[in-house]
Design a protein around this motif. Sequence first.
Motif, PDB file in Angstrom:
ATOM      1  N   VAL A  84      11.506  -0.789  16.511  1.00 27.86           N
ATOM      2  CA  VAL A  84      10.667  -0.060  15.554  1.00 27.86           C
ATOM      3  C   VAL A  84       9.624   0.769  16.288  1.00 27.86           C
ATOM      4  CG1 VAL A  84       8.920  -0.328  13.741  1.00 27.86           C
ATOM      5  CG2 VAL A  84      11.062  -1.634  13.621  1.00 27.86           C
ATOM      6  N   GLU A  85       8.904   0.140  17.221  1.00 21.22           N
ATOM      7  CA  GLU A  85       7.822   0.830  17.913  1.00 21.22           C
ATOM      8  C   GLU A  85       8.301   1.931  18.856  1.00 21.22           C
ATOM      9  OE1 GLU A  85       5.521  -2.226  19.803  1.00 21.22           O
ATOM     10  OE2 GLU A  85       4.827  -3.048  17.891  1.00 21.22           O
ATOM     11  N   TYR A  87      11.583   3.277  19.134  1.00 20.06           N
ATOM     12  CA  TYR A  87      12.679   4.143  18.704  1.00 20.06           C
ATOM     13  C   TYR A  87      12.412   4.774  17.330  1.00 20.06           C
ATOM     14  CZ  TYR A  87      15.458   2.194  22.515  1.00 20.06           C
ATOM     15  OH  TYR A  87      15.924   1.825  23.753  1.00 20.06           O
ATOM     16  N   LEU A  88      12.272   3.937  16.315  1.00 16.00           N
ATOM     17  CA  LEU A  88      12.112   4.461  14.957  1.00 16.00           C
ATOM     18  C   LEU A  88      10.847   5.299  14.778  1.00 16.00           C
ATOM     19  CD1 LEU A  88      13.259   1.556  12.599  1.00 16.00           C
ATOM     20  CD2 LEU A  88      14.374   3.746  12.964  1.00 16.00           C
ATOM     21  N   LEU A  89       9.716   4.738  15.170  1.00 12.83           N
ATOM     22  CA  LEU A  89       8.451   5.424  14.926  1.00 12.83           C
ATOM     23  C   LEU A  89       8.222   6.625  15.842  1.00 12.83           C
ATOM     24  CD1 LEU A  89       6.091   2.386  14.235  1.00 12.83           C
ATOM     25  CD2 LEU A  89       7.206   3.907  12.587  1.00 12.83           C
ATOM     26  N   ARG A  90       8.819   6.624  17.005  1.00 15.67           N
ATOM     27  CA  ARG A  90       8.611   7.734  17.943  1.00 15.67           C
ATOM     28  C   ARG A  90       9.574   8.893  17.725  1.00 15.67           C
ATOM     29  NH1 ARG A  90       6.927   4.946  23.642  1.00 15.67           N
ATOM     30  NH2 ARG A  90       5.089   3.918  22.786  1.00 15.67           N
ATOM     31  N   VAL A 113      16.531  -2.880   9.199  1.00 12.55           N
ATOM     32  CA  VAL A 113      15.304  -3.477   9.740  1.00 12.55           C
ATOM     33  C   VAL A 113      14.478  -4.088   8.614  1.00 12.55           C
ATOM     34  CG1 VAL A 113      13.109  -2.979  10.889  1.00 12.55           C
ATOM     35  CG2 VAL A 113      15.225  -1.941  11.735  1.00 12.55           C
ATOM     36  N   ARG A 114      14.435  -3.426   7.492  1.00 10.31           N
ATOM     37  CA  ARG A 114      13.606  -3.893   6.372  1.00 10.31           C
ATOM     38  C   ARG A 114      14.120  -5.181   5.746  1.00 10.31           C
ATOM     39  NH1 ARG A 114      12.548   1.028   2.608  1.00 10.31           N
ATOM     40  NH2 ARG A 114      10.960  -0.334   1.773  1.00 10.31           N
ATOM     41  N   THR A 115      15.340  -5.610   6.089  1.00 12.91           N
ATOM     42  CA  THR A 115      15.851  -6.872   5.552  1.00 12.91           C
ATOM     43  C   THR A 115      15.276  -8.088   6.268  1.00 12.91           C
ATOM     44  OG1 THR A 115      17.778  -6.879   7.025  1.00 12.91           O
ATOM     45  CG2 THR A 115      18.044  -5.777   4.886  1.00 12.91           C
ATOM     46  N   SER A 119       7.332 -10.754  10.505  1.00 11.94           N
ATOM     47  CA  SER A 119       6.945 -11.852  11.404  1.00 11.94           C
ATOM     48  C   SER A 119       8.093 -12.287  12.322  1.00 11.94           C
ATOM     49  CB  SER A 119       6.461 -13.051  10.585  1.00 11.94           C
ATOM     50  OG  SER A 119       7.500 -13.504   9.730  1.00 11.94           O
ATOM     51  N   GLU A 120       9.339 -11.928  11.985  1.00 10.09           N
ATOM     52  CA  GLU A 120      10.493 -12.322  12.788  1.00 10.09           C
ATOM     53  C   GLU A 120      11.014 -11.195  13.682  1.00 10.09           C
ATOM     54  OE1 GLU A 120      13.498 -14.067  10.296  1.00 10.09           O
ATOM     55  OE2 GLU A 120      11.991 -15.157   9.129  1.00 10.09           O
ATOM     56  N   TRP A 121      10.375 -10.055  13.674  1.00 11.35           N
ATOM     57  CA  TRP A 121      10.857  -8.916  14.444  1.00 11.35           C
ATOM     58  C   TRP A 121      10.893  -9.188  15.952  1.00 11.35           C
ATOM     59  CZ3 TRP A 121       8.408  -3.863  12.101  1.00 11.35           C
ATOM     60  CH2 TRP A 121       8.972  -3.627  10.845  1.00 11.35           C
ATOM     61  N   THR A 122       9.912  -9.918  16.466  1.00  7.10           N
ATOM     62  CA  THR A 122       9.856 -10.175  17.898  1.00  7.10           C
ATOM     63  C   THR A 122      11.036 -11.033  18.359  1.00  7.10           C
ATOM     64  OG1 THR A 122       7.458 -10.038  17.818  1.00  7.10           O
ATOM     65  CG2 THR A 122       8.399 -11.069  19.765  1.00  7.10           C
TER      66      THR A 122
END
Length: 189
Positions: A84-85, A87-90, A113-115, A119-122
């Motif tokens: 997310v940090e 790839y997606l946001l940049r 990703v939204r599924t 808190s579990e992304w890491t």
Amino acid sequence: RIASGAGRLLGYLFILQGLFLVFASQNLVNGLWLIFIGWFLTNAAEAARMQMETQRAITGVQAGQVMTTDFPFVEGGTSLREFVEDYLLRSGRRCFIVGSPEHPRGIITLTDVRTVPRSEWTNTSVQAVMQPLHRLHAVAPDASIEEVLQLMEQYNIAQIAVVRDEQVLGLIGREQLLHLIRNRLDLAA
């Protein structure tokens, strides 16, 4: 085109008759009904005309002609937080191929990703959330754009992979198709 024009003409006649009943005959209920029916007929005729023009604009266009081939890749072991940090946001892109150009494994999108709770992304890898290639709704490069649109509508998806021999050749997005159709309609006018 003729049927659409006739439908619009009939709709306008209904509207005029309804206005006549409302103002000249003081028959409010019947007049409003005729106005409503006329409005409905003109809208239906216009929608049919637009559908015909859209169909004509994309006839003969194949998926391989409009696919995007500069799609980005992300390694399967990348955490969702990093994805997310970094790839997606940049990049502003919403769809990435998981794996490498030689060995694509699947596709991951913002929707995937939204599924997963934030808190579990890491602790969750991109590969765990991706849509594997064998489950993707994909088309061959010679598939028609009509087929692509039907798949997008049927499965409510925004990206279609163009695949040959288990190799991702390109991606087609819903927004990209809308721009294509709009350009073709504007140039035909």
